[in-house]
Design a protein around this motif. Structure first.
Motif, PDB file in Angstrom:
ATOM      1  N   PRO A  85     -38.656 -77.955   0.022  1.00 44.70           N
ATOM      2  CA  PRO A  85     -37.226 -77.738  -0.174  1.00 44.70           C
ATOM      3  C   PRO A  85     -36.877 -76.868  -1.378  1.00 44.70           C
ATOM      4  O   PRO A  85     -35.737 -76.461  -1.528  1.00 44.70           O
ATOM      5  CB  PRO A  85     -36.658 -79.144  -0.369  1.00 44.70           C
TER       6      PRO A  85
ATOM      7  N   VAL B 181     -42.583 -86.161   3.051  1.00 47.72           N
ATOM      8  CA  VAL B 181     -41.170 -86.276   3.430  1.00 47.72           C
ATOM      9  C   VAL B 181     -40.341 -85.443   2.446  1.00 47.72           C
ATOM     10  O   VAL B 181     -40.483 -85.566   1.231  1.00 47.72           O
ATOM     11  CB  VAL B 181     -40.721 -87.757   3.411  1.00 47.72           C
ATOM     12  N   ARG B 182     -39.477 -84.588   2.988  1.00 49.69           N
ATOM     13  CA  ARG B 182     -38.664 -83.683   2.155  1.00 49.69           C
ATOM     14  C   ARG B 182     -37.779 -84.440   1.169  1.00 49.69           C
ATOM     15  O   ARG B 182     -37.563 -83.990   0.046  1.00 49.69           O
ATOM     16  CB  ARG B 182     -37.809 -82.777   3.041  1.00 49.69           C
ATOM     17  N   SER B 183     -37.275 -85.609   1.566  1.00 50.58           N
ATOM     18  CA  SER B 183     -36.367 -86.347   0.686  1.00 50.58           C
ATOM     19  C   SER B 183     -37.061 -86.799  -0.600  1.00 50.58           C
ATOM     20  O   SER B 183     -36.402 -87.009  -1.618  1.00 50.58           O
ATOM     21  CB  SER B 183     -35.758 -87.542   1.418  1.00 50.58           C
TER      22      SER B 183
ATOM     23  N   THR C  32     -37.994 -89.317  14.565  1.00 51.06           N
ATOM     24  CA  THR C  32     -36.722 -88.920  13.948  1.00 51.06           C
ATOM     25  C   THR C  32     -36.915 -88.245  12.585  1.00 51.06           C
ATOM     26  O   THR C  32     -36.038 -87.536  12.127  1.00 51.06           O
ATOM     27  CB  THR C  32     -35.806 -90.147  13.768  1.00 51.06           C
ATOM     28  N   THR C  33     -38.050 -88.491  11.927  1.00 55.98           N
ATOM     29  CA  THR C  33     -38.270 -87.874  10.608  1.00 55.98           C
ATOM     30  C   THR C  33     -39.239 -86.695  10.653  1.00 55.98           C
ATOM     31  O   THR C  33     -39.481 -86.065   9.633  1.00 55.98           O
ATOM     32  CB  THR C  33     -38.822 -88.908   9.598  1.00 55.98           C
ATOM     33  N   ARG C  34     -39.786 -86.370  11.820  1.00 58.67           N
ATOM     34  CA  ARG C  34     -40.761 -85.269  11.894  1.00 58.67           C
ATOM     35  C   ARG C  34     -40.158 -83.921  11.541  1.00 58.67           C
ATOM     36  O   ARG C  34     -40.881 -82.983  11.223  1.00 58.67           O
ATOM     37  CB  ARG C  34     -41.397 -85.222  13.274  1.00 58.67           C
ATOM     38  N   THR C  35     -38.857 -83.794  11.599  1.00 64.23           N
ATOM     39  CA  THR C  35     -38.224 -82.535  11.199  1.00 64.23           C
ATOM     40  C   THR C  35     -37.886 -82.539   9.709  1.00 64.23           C
ATOM     41  O   THR C  35     -37.469 -81.523   9.182  1.00 64.23           O
ATOM     42  CB  THR C  35     -36.937 -82.296  12.013  1.00 64.23           C
ATOM     43  N   ASP C  36     -38.070 -83.673   9.041  1.00 59.04           N
ATOM     44  CA  ASP C  36     -37.761 -83.809   7.622  1.00 59.04           C
ATOM     45  C   ASP C  36     -39.044 -83.839   6.787  1.00 59.04           C
ATOM     46  O   ASP C  36     -39.166 -84.586   5.835  1.00 59.04           O
ATOM     47  CB  ASP C  36     -36.948 -85.098   7.388  1.00 59.04           C
ATOM     48  N   ILE C  37     -40.030 -83.037   7.180  1.00 55.00           N
ATOM     49  CA  ILE C  37     -41.282 -83.020   6.435  1.00 55.00           C
ATOM     50  C   ILE C  37     -41.652 -81.586   6.043  1.00 55.00           C
ATOM     51  O   ILE C  37     -41.139 -80.617   6.613  1.00 55.00           O
ATOM     52  CB  ILE C  37     -42.442 -83.657   7.227  1.00 55.00           C
TER      53      ILE C  37
END
Length: 174
Positions: A26, A132-134, A157-162
């Motif tokens: 990010p 995880v991006r967060s 649901t979180t595979r796009t947030d990595i």
């Protein structure tokens, strides 16, 4: 038990270039460093500790300096044969080997640490680690954000947030 005087090999020959590739992070990191962990691989050269009888195998961490190639790629160098094989205890020659190599990327108080073990390093295969991006944005506390080499472990649901960091070793000679 005496602490051995661990020496560096005066002419290491097994040079590897370690490439760190960052995909989808990010933002930038405050610092990027690296470490290679060496360990004596044959414990029979080490005496037992008086009292406990345990064998405390010598280990050594050596820094790797990563140089920025571009915003998403960094390179460092390590030598597999950096430490001198020697008879440190009078019980036979201790043979050093790389155990693990890793990078440490910091953003405020959070450390991201992709790693590769000696088998992966010597095989010269890319080793991805997913995060995880967060975790990047949750950087107020000092802690380590642990990633995984298995992207499938993330919920759909979180595979796009990595994002990923990949370490690749390449033997380059002396």
């Amino acid at each position: 038990m005496k602490t051995p005087d661990i020496k560096q090999n005066p002419r290491p020959q097994q040079r590897y270039e370690l490439t760190l590739s960052i995909d989808g992070a990010p933002g930038p990191f405050d610092s990027i460093t690296g470490t290679v962990h060496y360990k004596v691989q044959n414990e029979r050269c080490v005496p037992a500790t008086p009292g406990s009888g345990a064998t405390l195998t010598p280990e050594r961490n050596v820094p790797i300096e990563f140089v920025r190639i571009n915003d998403h790629e960094y390179k460092g160098t390590l030598f597999v044969d950096l430490l001198q094989d020697e008879d440190y205890y009078g019980m036979g020659v201790c043979h050093w080997a790389v155990n693990t190599a890793w990078a440490t990327l910091k953003i405020k108080g959070v450390e991201f640490s992709p790693a590769m073990d000696s088998r992966e390093l010597l095989a010269q295969k890319p080793v991805p680690t997913y995060f995880v991006r967060s975790e990047y944005f949750n950087s107020s506390d000092e802690r380590t954000a642990f990633g995984t080499p298995n992207r499938a472990l993330f919920k759909p649901t979180t595979r796009t947030d990595i994002f990923s960091m990949t370490l690749t070793a390449r033997e380059t000679g002396p």
